[in-house]
Design a protein around this motif. Sequence first.
Motif, PDB file in Angstrom:
ATOM      1  N   UNK A  83      44.436  21.463  16.110  1.00  0.00           N
ATOM      2  CA  UNK A  83      43.304  21.845  15.848  1.00  0.00           C
ATOM      3  C   UNK A  83      42.156  21.114  15.919  1.00  0.00           C
ATOM      4  N   UNK A  84      41.010  21.706  16.415  1.00  0.00           N
ATOM      5  CA  UNK A  84      39.715  21.081  16.175  1.00  0.00           C
ATOM      6  C   UNK A  84      38.790  21.959  15.530  1.00  0.00           C
ATOM      7  N   UNK A  85      37.618  21.365  15.165  1.00  0.00           N
ATOM      8  CA  UNK A  85      36.780  22.289  14.242  1.00  0.00           C
ATOM      9  C   UNK A  85      35.568  22.599  15.507  1.00  0.00           C
ATOM     10  N   UNK A  86      35.205  23.881  15.363  1.00  0.00           N
ATOM     11  CA  UNK A  86      34.113  24.198  15.951  1.00  0.00           C
ATOM     12  C   UNK A  86      32.858  24.791  15.403  1.00  0.00           C
ATOM     13  N   UNK A  87      31.635  24.434  15.947  1.00  0.00           N
ATOM     14  CA  UNK A  87      30.359  24.831  15.327  1.00  0.00           C
ATOM     15  C   UNK A  87      30.460  26.474  15.126  1.00  0.00           C
ATOM     16  N   UNK A  88      29.991  26.814  13.881  1.00  0.00           N
ATOM     17  CA  UNK A  88      29.693  28.273  13.759  1.00  0.00           C
ATOM     18  C   UNK A  88      28.865  29.006  14.793  1.00  0.00           C
ATOM     19  N   UNK A  89      29.571  29.670  15.677  1.00  0.00           N
ATOM     20  CA  UNK A  89      28.656  30.268  16.805  1.00  0.00           C
ATOM     21  C   UNK A  89      28.028  31.609  16.284  1.00  0.00           C
ATOM     22  N   UNK A  90      27.203  32.258  17.099  1.00  0.00           N
ATOM     23  CA  UNK A  90      26.411  33.342  16.705  1.00  0.00           C
ATOM     24  C   UNK A  90      27.300  34.255  16.087  1.00  0.00           C
ATOM     25  N   UNK A  91      28.266  34.921  16.714  1.00  0.00           N
ATOM     26  CA  UNK A  91      28.963  35.754  16.061  1.00  0.00           C
ATOM     27  C   UNK A  91      29.536  35.372  14.637  1.00  0.00           C
ATOM     28  N   UNK A  92      29.988  34.190  14.561  1.00  0.00           N
ATOM     29  CA  UNK A  92      30.439  33.771  13.176  1.00  0.00           C
ATOM     30  C   UNK A  92      29.415  33.829  12.069  1.00  0.00           C
ATOM     31  N   UNK A  93      28.178  33.434  12.610  1.00  0.00           N
ATOM     32  CA  UNK A  93      27.145  33.548  11.583  1.00  0.00           C
ATOM     33  C   UNK A  93      26.820  34.799  10.879  1.00  0.00           C
ATOM     34  N   UNK A  94      27.091  35.824  11.767  1.00  0.00           N
ATOM     35  CA  UNK A  94      27.238  37.275  11.206  1.00  0.00           C
ATOM     36  C   UNK A  94      28.261  37.832  10.364  1.00  0.00           C
ATOM     37  N   UNK A  95      28.947  36.811  10.086  1.00  0.00           N
ATOM     38  CA  UNK A  95      30.333  37.014   9.027  1.00  0.00           C
ATOM     39  C   UNK A  95      29.971  36.293   7.829  1.00  0.00           C
ATOM     40  N   UNK A  96      30.613  36.798   6.803  1.00  0.00           N
ATOM     41  CA  UNK A  96      30.569  36.201   5.681  1.00  0.00           C
ATOM     42  C   UNK A  96      31.388  34.881   5.566  1.00  0.00           C
ATOM     43  N   UNK A  97      31.230  34.061   4.727  1.00  0.00           N
ATOM     44  CA  UNK A  97      31.769  32.658   4.538  1.00  0.00           C
ATOM     45  C   UNK A  97      33.361  33.136   4.378  1.00  0.00           C
ATOM     46  N   UNK A  98      33.858  34.055   3.641  1.00  0.00           N
ATOM     47  CA  UNK A  98      35.003  34.540   3.582  1.00  0.00           C
ATOM     48  C   UNK A  98      35.654  35.126   4.625  1.00  0.00           C
ATOM     49  N   UNK A  99      34.912  35.979   5.334  1.00  0.00           N
ATOM     50  CA  UNK A  99      35.439  36.560   6.457  1.00  0.00           C
ATOM     51  C   UNK A  99      35.500  35.407   7.618  1.00  0.00           C
ATOM     52  N   UNK A 100      34.775  34.380   7.565  1.00  0.00           N
ATOM     53  CA  UNK A 100      35.136  33.335   8.709  1.00  0.00           C
ATOM     54  C   UNK A 100      36.322  32.461   8.435  1.00  0.00           C
ATOM     55  N   UNK A 101      36.725  32.507   7.201  1.00  0.00           N
ATOM     56  CA  UNK A 101      38.218  32.246   7.159  1.00  0.00           C
ATOM     57  C   UNK A 101      39.069  33.226   7.586  1.00  0.00           C
TER      58      UNK A 101
END
Length: 262
Positions: A83-101
């Motif tokens: 895996x690699x990390x990805x920057x938090x994109x626009x769609x992910x910015x609209x999710x909560x931190x918990x939802x991101x996981x």
Amino acid sequence: MAKSILEVKGIKLAFGGVQAIDDCSFHIEEGTITALIGPNGAGKSTMVNVISGTYRPDEGHVILDGKDVTRMPNYVRAQHGLLRTFQISREFANLTVLENLLVVRQGQVGESLFGALFRAKRWQEQTKELVAEANDILNTFGLYRLRNEYAGNLSGGQKRLVELARAVMAKPRLLLLDEPMAGVTPALIERLGHHIVELNRELGVTFVLVEHNLDVVEKICSRVVVMALGKQLADGTLAELRSNQAVIDAYLGGGARERVGS
Ligand SMILES: Nc1ncnc2c1ncn2[C@@H]1O[C@H](COP(=O)(O)OP(=O)(O)OP(=O)(O)O)[C@@H](O)[C@H]1O
Ligand SMILES: [Mg+2]
């Protein structure tokens, strides 16, 4: 010698007239934290994209655990723990931190309407387990109190931590990080470094870290691979590389002798 978790062999990749990677080979030993360094434009980010499966090389092979994954898409590599990390994109910015996981493991619960309707109990149990797991990870990263905050509202440093926490949720065996410390405060550099070392020690995660900050490299990386002009120039400990003339010259070409600390 320790087992190689990853080998790249004879990788070549050109963008139009630019030979971004030019017959590059190296290996990564399982359980290590390896730095990938080199002057700007050396091909480091391109190599991360080739290893993770975002780019397909023109030539050469990516071998994970002895298995050739060169033709596999990135999500299949991710299923194998690469895996690699990805920057938090626009769609992910609209999710909560918990939802991101939680979305990282989305496929595991309620994957179909049938599943949601007819296996509701199992679905609820799995969701509960995933939330507990995500909360544990958030706790480890000092992010628990921010779990219901929208990711887009976080500071740059906090976003870096969420990116790493999200990758951990995917249960990586080999994690590629492209300049995770760029543009963050010294305190957060310290914190990110600490988390990387802990994940390596506690969970046995192997890391490949593209990093310009050689203090960080010295502190947390046991081995360094140097790229220049799309090739592997040298590898060894940072101490060994500091007296390697080819490495000093490559950095001098980039105009920064002090960056290898010689
Ligand atoms: N998508 C692309 N299209 C065209 N050229 C590209 C592309 N990506 C990278 N390159 C070129 O390939 C070469 C290697 O770039 P790459 O981004 O991999 O270097 P890098 O080692 O990560 O540099 P930096 O330290 O500045 O991040 C550079 O000459 C760059 O301009
Ligand atoms: Mg780069």
